[in-house]
Every structure is written in structure tokens, then in C-alpha cells.
Enzyme design. Structure first.
Site, mmCIF file in Angstrom:
data_model
loop_
_atom_site.group_PDB
_atom_site.id
_atom_site.type_symbol
_atom_site.label_atom_id
_atom_site.label_comp_id
_atom_site.label_asym_id
_atom_site.label_seq_id
_atom_site.Cartn_x
_atom_site.Cartn_y
_atom_site.Cartn_z
ATOM 1 N N ALA A 291 3.384 -6.076 -10.238
ATOM 2 C CA ALA A 291 4.583 -5.856 -9.434
ATOM 3 C C ALA A 291 5.786 -6.574 -10.037
ATOM 4 C CB ALA A 291 4.337 -6.304 -7.993
ATOM 5 N N ARG A 292 5.985 -7.818 -9.658
ATOM 6 C CA ARG A 292 7.101 -8.619 -10.141
ATOM 7 C C ARG A 292 6.627 -10.050 -10.354
ATOM 8 N NH1 ARG A 292 9.699 -5.036 -11.834
ATOM 9 N NH2 ARG A 292 11.876 -4.504 -11.427
ATOM 10 N N HIS B 71 4.646 -6.633 -19.679
ATOM 11 C CA HIS B 71 5.322 -5.701 -18.780
ATOM 12 C C HIS B 71 5.155 -4.269 -19.277
ATOM 13 C CE1 HIS B 71 8.424 -6.424 -15.429
ATOM 14 N NE2 HIS B 71 7.815 -5.274 -15.214
ATOM 15 N N PHE C 272 0.837 -1.206 0.000
ATOM 16 C CA PHE C 272 0.000 0.000 0.000
ATOM 17 C C PHE C 272 0.866 1.249 0.000
ATOM 18 C CE2 PHE C 272 -3.776 2.440 1.780
ATOM 19 C CZ PHE C 272 -4.605 2.162 0.706
ATOM 20 N N GLY C 273 1.845 1.243 -0.906
ATOM 21 C CA GLY C 273 2.663 2.423 -1.107
ATOM 22 C C GLY C 273 2.001 3.353 -2.101
ATOM 23 N N ILE D 199 1.773 3.276 -5.377
ATOM 24 C CA ILE D 199 0.963 2.608 -6.392
ATOM 25 C C ILE D 199 -0.317 2.047 -5.788
ATOM 26 C CG2 ILE D 199 0.902 0.786 -8.124
ATOM 27 C CD1 ILE D 199 2.841 3.052 -8.746
ATOM 28 N N GLU E 282 10.647 -13.524 -17.774
ATOM 29 C CA GLU E 282 10.508 -12.636 -18.938
ATOM 30 C C GLU E 282 11.786 -12.642 -19.789
ATOM 31 O OE1 GLU E 282 9.473 -8.771 -17.505
ATOM 32 O OE2 GLU E 282 7.598 -9.449 -16.600
#
Length: 413
Positions: A324-325, A374, A241-242, A244, A354
């Protein structure tokens, strides 16, 4: 992939607040052998990126460079393509610093390391990487590479939100402040995340691919309704919850009437929760069990957040979005859940290997899985912001002030 990418990664605590006011651009004073030079950044020709206020946390190592090696100005090592979007800011930046840009051949790892050993670029003070698509030719910034950096380096400012391609802990221990550009990608990633969330509620992979023939068109027209739901009233569970996560919450709460829940290693201030009507969950399990759609916007260092065990916490028919990742998700376990009809839909902008995409997940690309390349942070405005933020971070640090978007303050020596 060797390059950092445009996905949302909350910076090191304290996490930037998405609703912070936009500060005036500071005047930067750089000490040089010929005196002091002052600089006030001017607006670019495109819409100005908006940053939260700089962190109030101070770093312990002095960052004012007073004895540059290459002439009267501090040297900045510019890796990657030339600045494209902010010529006015770059003109001021290059007036303050002696900017040295190695060729693509010099940036290949063996050549780059050889150049560092022979001190080809002298005792440079900063590393500047304004694009994530170039400047990564030397590969991972690991102990082997970082050990070759001169003691004069104070700051490494890079495009991109992610920093799993650089050992930021080791950089900090060497006295180098690493600054990412996640703040510049925030708006683009949040917008893209909303599109992915909608896709999971409205069966968009099925609807889109079915338009290719008349029979499949008619079938989707008749059958997609039973698979589709409005977003209003459903619970959106945000992992991280930063900046972004908060931007996604604002869009989905105010715009679509979703209920917002979040899990983060650091609970946010009551004012943030109240403003976004967000409910804090004390554990990942508590969040996932209550969510209709789980969105990953946490750093890759969080580990495999979605795995065989945590997938058992998902409600039957729940949804997963990842901006995210790829490393956060066990893709085989996720494919198992889709094959067993335990999830109704997924939308993944990032992938574990990726540019390869899981063959098992690709089998669901015409039904339950929206798979993108991405792309979440990839807008012109994001790249304008990458350049500007990188330059502003370097100007701030070499001017003896706090960086705007540091990620390794806790390790700085």
C-alpha cells in the site's frame, strides 16, 4: 518521492467491487461551439483493461463544457510523456479535445506556476496525466498550485493508484473531480502481493540469498525446511478490502486454501463476503490478533497502521506484507519486532522514505525481509490501463456523465 506510485489504494466509498461486470465502452458526446461530436472508444491493440461499472453516485456540479476558449474544442492540459500504448483511443481523444502538452521545462514548479498565472494554456477543462513516472515535475498539488487553476477545470485524471501527492479534498472544493487509476493496477498488484505472501511463508529471502555460495546453499537446503510452511489453512488478514484486497482474497482463498479475514472502515456487502469466503473483523486489533499474515492494502490516510502498539497484537511468528504505502508502517518499530524475533518474516514493496530503504530493515534482507522497489503495479498491462482509464474518465466527465474512478466525490462542490 514526488511521483505517485503504483500501489493499491482503495478509492473513496463506495469501494469498487473486483468482480463487477465489464461495461461496454460508452459513447461520449461533447458540446462544442461548432456543434456536438460523438465518440465510441474502440479496443486497443493489447488486452483490454477491465473496469468495474461506474459508481452510481452522481456529482452535483455540471461537467458539460459548452464554451471552450481555444477554438471549437475543450482544452485538455496533458502533463507528462506522450501516450504510448493506446494510439487508437488517443486519436479519438485528440479529435474531441484540443490537447496541449507543456514541455518538461514548463512543468518545473516555478515555470508551471508562472504559466498558470499568465493563462498560457487558456481556460482548459481537464488535466491529463497518463504516466506516473513523468508529469509530476511541478511537485505537490497543494493550495498554492491549485489556487492558480482556472475555474474552467472540471476533472483531473492521473495514472497511479495513490494520490497522496495531490490535495484531492481541495480539488473537490474547487469543483474539480480527481480520478485515479487504481483499477488499472489491481491485477498486477494482487499478483505481486501473492508473491510477497508466499515469500513470508517459505523463507524466500534466506533461500534466494543463500544460493550465492556452496556452503550457504547447503546450509539453506538443510535449514530452510524448519522455517517454511504451506499457506493452506493459515489466516490471511487483509487491512482494506477494496478492489485490491478482494483480488488478493480471491487468489489466496481459492488458489491456496487460506482462510480470509478482513478489516475495513466500511463492511462489504454480504454477497461479496460470501463469494470470497471472507470474514469481517470489527476492529484492526481483532484482525491482527487472529491473522498468520497481515497484508496492508489501505490508503495512506489511514495513518500509522503498524506501530509499536499494534505490533504487540501480532501472533508470535506472524508475518507482515505491505503493498500500500510506506507511511502506514513505523519502520523502526517493525525493525524492533524483527530483532526481537516476534515476527517470522516481512515483505515490503513500499517504504516510508522512498527511494531510501530503512537501514535497519536492510539488515534482514538475507533472512526475514523481502524488500522490493515499489514494483507491485509496474507492468506493461498496468500502463496500458493507466492511459485508457485516464482518457475514459475525461471523456465521461466532459461528456456530462459520471466518472469511472473518482476519489473525491464527497468533497465536490
Amino acid at each position: 518521492m514526488a511521483e505517485p506510485t503504483n500501489t493499491p489504494m482503495p478509492t473513496a466509498p463506495p469501494t469498487p467491487r473486483s468482480g463487477s461486470p465489464v461495461p461496454a465502452l460508452p459513447t461520449t458526446t461533447i458540446a462544442t461551439t461548432s456543434g456536438q461530436q460523438s465518440l465510441t472508444s474502440s479496443p486497443t491493440t493489447t488486452r483490454r483493461p477491465q473496469w468495474p461499472n461506474p459508481h452510481s453516485q452522481a456529482h452535483s456540479r455540471a461537467t458539460s463544457l459548452t464554451v471552450p476558449v481555444h477554438g471549437p474544442k475543450p482544452v485538455v492540459l496533458h502533463i507528462g510523456d506522450p501516450v504510448k500504448y493506446n494510439p487508437e483511443t488517443y486519436a479519438e481523444f485528440s479529435a474531441l479535445f484540443d490537447v496541449v502538452r507543456p514541455s518538461a521545462e514548463e512543468r518545473a514548479r516555478p515555470a508551471f506556476m508562472a504559466a498558470l498565472r499568465e493563462k498560457r494554456w487558456g481556460e482548459f477543462a481537464a488535466i491529463f496525466r497518463p504516466f506516473w513516472g513523468t508529469g509530476g515535475e511541478m511537485g505537490h498539488w497543494d493550495a498554492e498550485l491549485i489556487a492558480l487553476l482556472p475555474e474552467s477545470v472540471r476533472v483531473f485524471a492521473s495514472a497511479g493508484a495513490g494520490f497522496d501527492w495531490a490535495d484531492v479534498k481541495l480539488l473537490g472544493e474547487k469543483g474539480i473531480l480527481y480520478c485515479n487509476s487504481g483499477l488499472a493496477a489491481g491485477e498486477a498488484v494482487a499478483d505481486f502481493a501473492v508473491a510477497l505472501i508466499i515469500s513470508t511463508f517459505r523463507a524466500l529471502p534466506y533461500c534466494i540469498t543463500s544460493a550465492s555460495t556452496q556452503p550457504t546453499f547447503q546450509a539453506a537446503h538443510a535449514q530452510a525446511t524448519a522455517l517454511s510452511h504451506n499457506l493452506r489453512g493459515h489466516v490471511l488478514g487483509l487491512v482494506g478490502f477494496g478492489n485490491i484486497g478482494q483480488q488478493i482474497a480471491r487468489r489466496c482463498g481459492a488458489g491456496f486454501g487460506m482462510e480470509i479475514a478482513y478489516y475495513d472502515v466500511e463492511r462489504k456487502a454480504a454477497g461479496v463476503e460470501t463469494a470470497l469466503h471472507a470474514r469481517y473483523c470489527p476492529s484492526l486489533e481483532a484482525l491482527v490478533r487472529g491473522a498468520d499474515c497481515v497484508v496492508l492494502c489501505a490508503p495512506s490516510g489511514a495513518g500509522r497502521v503498524v506501530n509499536a502498539d499494534s505490533l504487540r497484537w501480532f501472533k508470535p511468528g506472524a508475518r507482515l506484507v505491505n503493498v500500500a504505502r510506506g507511511a502506514l508502517v513505523d519502520e523502526d518499530a517493525l525493525a524492533d519486532a524483527l530483532e526481537q524475533d516476534r515476527l517470522s518474516g516481512v515483505a515490503l514493496d513500499v517504504h516510508a522514505d522512498e527511494p531510501a530503504v530503512s537501514e535497519r530493515l536492510l539488515k534482514f534482507a538475507d533472512s526475514k525481509a523481502l524488500l522490493t522497489c515499489h514494483n507491485a503495479g509496474g507492468t506493461v498491462e498496468t500502463h496500458v490501463g493507466f492511459e485508457e482509464l485516464c482518457m475514459r474518465n475525461i471523456m465521461a466527465v466532459l461528456g456530462g456523465r459520471e466518472a469511472i474512478s473518482p476519489v473525491n466525490l464527497q468533497w465536490l462542490k
